[in-house]
Design a protein around this motif. Structure first.
Motif, PDB file in Angstrom:
ATOM      1  N   CYS A  37     -11.671   2.287  -4.259  1.00 21.69           N
ATOM      2  CA  CYS A  37     -11.176   2.526  -2.903  1.00 21.69           C
ATOM      3  C   CYS A  37     -12.161   1.869  -1.947  1.00 21.69           C
ATOM      4  O   CYS A  37     -13.315   2.298  -1.858  1.00 21.69           O
ATOM      5  CB  CYS A  37     -11.092   4.023  -2.611  1.00 21.69           C
ATOM      6  SG  CYS A  37     -10.185   4.962  -3.859  1.00 21.69           S
ATOM      7  N   ALA A  91      -8.499  -1.024   2.359  1.00 21.25           N
ATOM      8  CA  ALA A  91      -8.225  -0.597   3.734  1.00 21.25           C
ATOM      9  C   ALA A  91      -9.016  -1.452   4.710  1.00 21.25           C
ATOM     10  O   ALA A  91     -10.013  -2.078   4.347  1.00 21.25           O
ATOM     11  CB  ALA A  91      -8.586   0.882   3.920  1.00 21.25           C
ATOM     12  N   CYS A 138      -4.610   1.484   5.293  1.00 25.04           N
ATOM     13  CA  CYS A 138      -4.474   0.828   3.995  1.00 25.04           C
ATOM     14  C   CYS A 138      -3.657  -0.446   4.145  1.00 25.04           C
ATOM     15  O   CYS A 138      -2.581  -0.437   4.743  1.00 25.04           O
ATOM     16  CB  CYS A 138      -3.808   1.766   2.994  1.00 25.04           C
ATOM     17  SG  CYS A 138      -4.908   3.041   2.356  1.00 25.04           S
ATOM     18  N   ALA A 183      -8.482   4.473   2.277  1.00 20.83           N
ATOM     19  CA  ALA A 183      -8.221   4.082   0.899  1.00 20.83           C
ATOM     20  C   ALA A 183      -8.408   5.252  -0.062  1.00 20.83           C
ATOM     21  O   ALA A 183      -7.653   5.406  -1.023  1.00 20.83           O
ATOM     22  CB  ALA A 183      -9.120   2.907   0.499  1.00 20.83           C
ATOM     23  N   PRO A 213       0.819  -1.219   0.000  1.00 21.29           N
ATOM     24  CA  PRO A 213       0.000   0.000   0.000  1.00 21.29           C
ATOM     25  C   PRO A 213       0.851   1.266   0.000  1.00 21.29           C
ATOM     26  O   PRO A 213       0.326   2.360  -0.191  1.00 21.29           O
ATOM     27  CB  PRO A 213      -0.814  -0.129   1.298  1.00 21.29           C
ATOM     28  CG  PRO A 213       0.010  -1.007   2.184  1.00 21.29           C
ATOM     29  CD  PRO A 213       0.691  -1.979   1.263  1.00 21.29           C
TER      30      PRO A 213
END
Length: 396
Positions: free
Chosen positions: A249, A226, A231, A288, A203
């Protein structure tokens, strides 16, 4: 994999005990392999946190601590399995970097057959023992280097790779080309073998740089995953010829997700900042979304306005289904001592967050003399005119 009865009994008796304290015991019952017992006790305790479904099963054998810490959590493994369901309706899964086998086990349930490839003989032995206990699909276990095995692997529906992010000396590395295996020169060969390739990356990586490294024409999806406000993974989905890039996300704890179509062409800049005022709604993107950096698209899609170019906090007059936390502003104050006393003087505790602010949350808490917790939230930030303000909020 066999463990003698005395050691198994010791493991059961001390399953919830502090491993560090157990390690200091001067004596153990006769016949107990203390090192093996400690590894299994610690492994199961870690599994209760990361892999509750596995921890609830009897008979699993756990690897050393480092392997347990590096493996995927149940939440992120389930996310990848759900993603596989969206991408395909069966076929053959090929995992070239098996590790502990968590991702293999969860993803294999989507496929008709699966192959787990791992170069560590110890982990392969564990996989042969554990995978039949946790997965309903037969998984072939192959002890080999993934890149070597690829030459004879045959066709697959989806190839999954989780490159090691440690160098030859055990140090952490993040650049895609520095991971093992280096997938950058392998992309064409991987896509010759499979319809879909999924890469699990750090990440810490910049997703735009990762897409550029593998080839924009191959990048179909990027998932920033996440869990609990942190994350955890960056997933790249590759195809021979991708029809634009979708950025997703997702927070696996809250279930909140935000997608951006044609993400490489999405607006980066936010609209004109707005000034906060009591009664307005304040929105904070989840981790995210923060990592994605798609703030211009976020403002466009939800009709929200930024507080400032670098605040990453957003305002709205009306409630929106925002991918993050929402609050209602009760008051706005500067850092002037008299203004602080008038606005915050009645508080004894509050939850404090800072965004683009010269003080840390702890330093601000000490200055305000507030304990942590309670129904009030204070966001300390810098506005577009460079003034520092505190926003007193509550959940709407």
């Amino acid at each position: 994999m066999a463990t003698d009865d005395a050691t198994l009994q010791f493991i059961r008796q001390h399953a919830a005990d502090d491993v560090r304290q157990l390690a200091l015991r001067r004596s153990v019952p006769e016949g107990v392999d203390l090192a093996a017992a400690l590894q299994q006790i610690e492994g199961r305790q870690t599994a209760r946190r990361k892999l509750p479904k596995w921890a609830a099963l009897d008979g699993l054998v756990y690897p050393p601590h480092l392997n347990m810490e590096q493996c995927s959590s149940e939440l992120t493994a389930c996310y990848k399995a759900d993603l596989c369901r969206q991408l395909t309706d069966g076929g053959r899964l090929l995992d070239l970097t098996g590790g502990l086998g968590v991702d293999t086990a969860f993803m294999a349930e989507v496929f008709d057959s699966a192959v787990y490839v791992e170069r560590s003989e110890q982990l392969c032995d564990l996989a042969r023992h554990n995978l039949p206990l946790v997965c309903n699909v037969h998984i072939e276990v192959v002890c080999a280097d993934g890149t070597d095995y690829l030459q004879r692997a045959g066709a697959a529906t989806l190839i999954y790779i989780d490159p090691s992010r440690r160098d030859d000396h055990g140090g952490r590395t993040y650049a895609l080309a520095d991971c093992q295996p280096n997938v950058v020169p392998m992309v064409d060969e991987l896509l010759d073998r499979a319809d879909i390739v999924m890469l699990k990356l750090s990440p810490m990586l910049d997703w735009r740089k990762a897409v550029a490294d593998v080839g924009r024409q191959h990048a179909a999806q990027v998932h920033i995953v996440a869990a609990g406000g942190e994350c955890k993974e960056l997933l790249l989905v590759l195809q021979r010829q991708a029809d634009g890039l979708t950025l997703v996300c997702a927070d696996t704890v809250t279930g909140l997700a935000y997608s951006v179509a044609n993400a490489l062409d999405a607006p980066l800049c936010c609209p004109t900042p707005a000034a906060p005022a009591p009664g307005m709604l304040l929105y904070e993107p989840h981790a995210a979304v923060m990592k994605a950096g798609c703030f211009g698209a976020l403002a466009r899609d939800f009709g929200v306005a930024p507080l400032a170019p670098n605040s990453h906090l957003f305002l709205s007059a009306q409630p929106v289904d925002f991918p993050g936390r929402g609050f209602r502003i009760e008051a706005v104050t500067t850092m002037n001592r008299r203004a602080l006393r008038a606005t915050l003087g009645h508080l004894r505790q509050a939850n404090i967050s800072v965004r683009n602010f010269p003080l840390s949350a702890q330093a601000l808490r000490q200055r305000l003399k507030l304990s942590d917790g309670g129904p009030h939230y204070i966001f300390a930030t810098t506005l577009a005119d460079n003034s520092h303000v505190l926003l007193l909020c509550q959940k709407p």
